[in-house]
Every structure is written in C-alpha cells, then in structure tokens.
Design a protein around this motif. Structure first.
Motif, short mmCIF file in Angstrom:
data_model
loop_
_atom_site.label_atom_id
_atom_site.label_comp_id
_atom_site.label_asym_id
_atom_site.label_seq_id
_atom_site.Cartn_x
_atom_site.Cartn_y
_atom_site.Cartn_z
N THR A 47 0.82 -1.22 0.00
CA THR A 47 0.00 0.00 0.00
C THR A 47 0.85 1.26 0.00
OG1 THR A 47 -0.23 -0.08 2.40
CG2 THR A 47 -1.95 -1.16 1.11
N SER A 48 2.14 1.12 0.29
CA SER A 48 3.06 2.26 0.27
C SER A 48 4.49 1.74 0.26
CB SER A 48 2.83 3.15 1.50
OG SER A 48 3.73 4.23 1.51
N GLY A 49 5.35 2.35 -0.55
CA GLY A 49 6.75 1.95 -0.58
C GLY A 49 7.02 0.87 -1.61
N ILE A 50 8.23 0.31 -1.53
CA ILE A 50 8.68 -0.75 -2.44
C ILE A 50 9.24 -1.90 -1.61
CG2 ILE A 50 10.31 -1.37 -4.26
CD1 ILE A 50 10.27 1.59 -5.11
N LEU A 51 8.79 -3.13 -1.92
CA LEU A 51 9.24 -4.32 -1.21
C LEU A 51 9.81 -5.31 -2.22
CD1 LEU A 51 9.21 -5.59 1.67
CD2 LEU A 51 7.15 -6.82 0.94
N ASP A 52 11.07 -5.73 -1.99
CA ASP A 52 11.68 -6.78 -2.79
C ASP A 52 11.37 -8.11 -2.13
OD1 ASP A 52 12.80 -4.87 -4.48
OD2 ASP A 52 14.67 -4.79 -3.36
N VAL A 53 11.00 -9.11 -2.94
CA VAL A 53 10.54 -10.39 -2.41
C VAL A 53 11.29 -11.54 -3.07
CG1 VAL A 53 8.53 -11.89 -2.11
CG2 VAL A 53 8.25 -9.40 -2.08
N MET A 54 11.68 -12.53 -2.24
CA MET A 54 12.29 -13.77 -2.73
C MET A 54 11.45 -14.92 -2.19
SD MET A 54 14.95 -15.36 -4.30
CE MET A 54 16.39 -14.31 -4.23
N VAL A 55 10.66 -15.55 -3.06
CA VAL A 55 9.82 -16.66 -2.64
C VAL A 55 10.52 -17.98 -2.98
CG1 VAL A 55 7.65 -15.39 -2.78
CG2 VAL A 55 8.48 -16.63 -4.77
N PRO A 56 10.15 -19.07 -2.30
CA PRO A 56 10.78 -20.37 -2.58
C PRO A 56 10.64 -20.74 -4.06
CG PRO A 56 9.47 -20.50 -0.59
CD PRO A 56 9.18 -19.16 -1.21
N GLY A 57 11.71 -21.29 -4.59
CA GLY A 57 11.71 -21.70 -5.98
C GLY A 57 12.22 -20.62 -6.94
N GLU A 58 12.31 -19.40 -6.48
CA GLU A 58 12.82 -18.31 -7.31
C GLU A 58 14.31 -18.13 -7.04
OE1 GLU A 58 11.07 -16.62 -9.65
OE2 GLU A 58 9.35 -17.89 -9.20
N THR A 59 15.02 -17.58 -8.01
CA THR A 59 16.45 -17.36 -7.85
C THR A 59 16.82 -15.88 -7.83
OG1 THR A 59 16.75 -17.55 -10.24
CG2 THR A 59 17.03 -19.56 -8.93
N SER A 60 15.81 -15.01 -8.02
CA SER A 60 16.10 -13.58 -7.99
C SER A 60 14.98 -12.84 -7.25
CB SER A 60 16.25 -13.03 -9.42
OG SER A 60 15.07 -13.22 -10.15
N TRP A 61 15.33 -11.66 -6.77
CA TRP A 61 14.38 -10.80 -6.07
C TRP A 61 13.44 -10.17 -7.08
CZ3 TRP A 61 14.37 -10.50 -0.78
CH2 TRP A 61 15.49 -10.97 -0.12
N LYS A 62 12.19 -9.97 -6.68
CA LYS A 62 11.21 -9.26 -7.51
C LYS A 62 10.65 -8.11 -6.70
CE LYS A 62 7.21 -9.73 -10.44
NZ LYS A 62 6.14 -10.56 -10.95
#
Length: 93
Positions: A47-62
C-alpha cells in the motif's frame, strides 16, 4: 478484537483483523531484510513503498510497489527487503 503483532525488535508491526474477506493484517516494515514463515496461503498487497521479495523456488528478487500483490504458498519461508518504510495489507486464505 484487534491484535497487535511486533517482530524483529519492533521493526515490523501489524494489526490483525477479521472482516468479510477473512483474516488479514495491516502492517508496516522499517527499512531492512526479513524472513517470514507461512501457515496459510498469503496474498500481500503493498500500500506504500517498495518491497523486494524472494519466494521459494525463485532465484532472484522481484520488486513490488503500491497497488501490487504477490502470493506466497502455505508452509514455506520467504524473504523480503524493505526499501525504506513499506506498508502492506496481507490476506490469509
């Protein structure tokens, strides 16, 4: 009744609620990197700001910003990096 949650020495705080959509939390994260575990499927909307996320199975931040939603499956651990203060709405399904 509302329930206040506090994690990582107060750097992440949320208020839990139950409404017609189900169980949810509304919270804020300070700048930093955090790891969480899930017990249900979670739909998190920034709802505000920017969040980088790394979920299981992924190899890079989104990166996710205001209005964007990501899904995390149940019974997993995932990492996030808050770039400054980040506010979110998390629905548990």
């Amino acid at each position: 009744m509302l329930k206040v949650n506090e994690y990582f020495e107060g750097a992440v705080k949320s208020i839990a609620l139950e409404n017609n959509e189900g169980n949810a939390t509304i919270g804020v994260m300070e700048n930093g990197e955090y790891e969480f575990g899930t017990s249900t499927i979670e739909l998190m909307t920034i709802t505000s700001g920017i969040l980088d996320v790394m979920v299981p199975g992924e190899t890079s931040w989104k990166s996710f910003s205001k209005g964007e939603t990501f899904r995390v499956e149940k019974n997993v651990r995932f990492k996030v990096k808050a770039n400054g203060q980040v506010a979110y709405y998390c629905l548990y399904i």
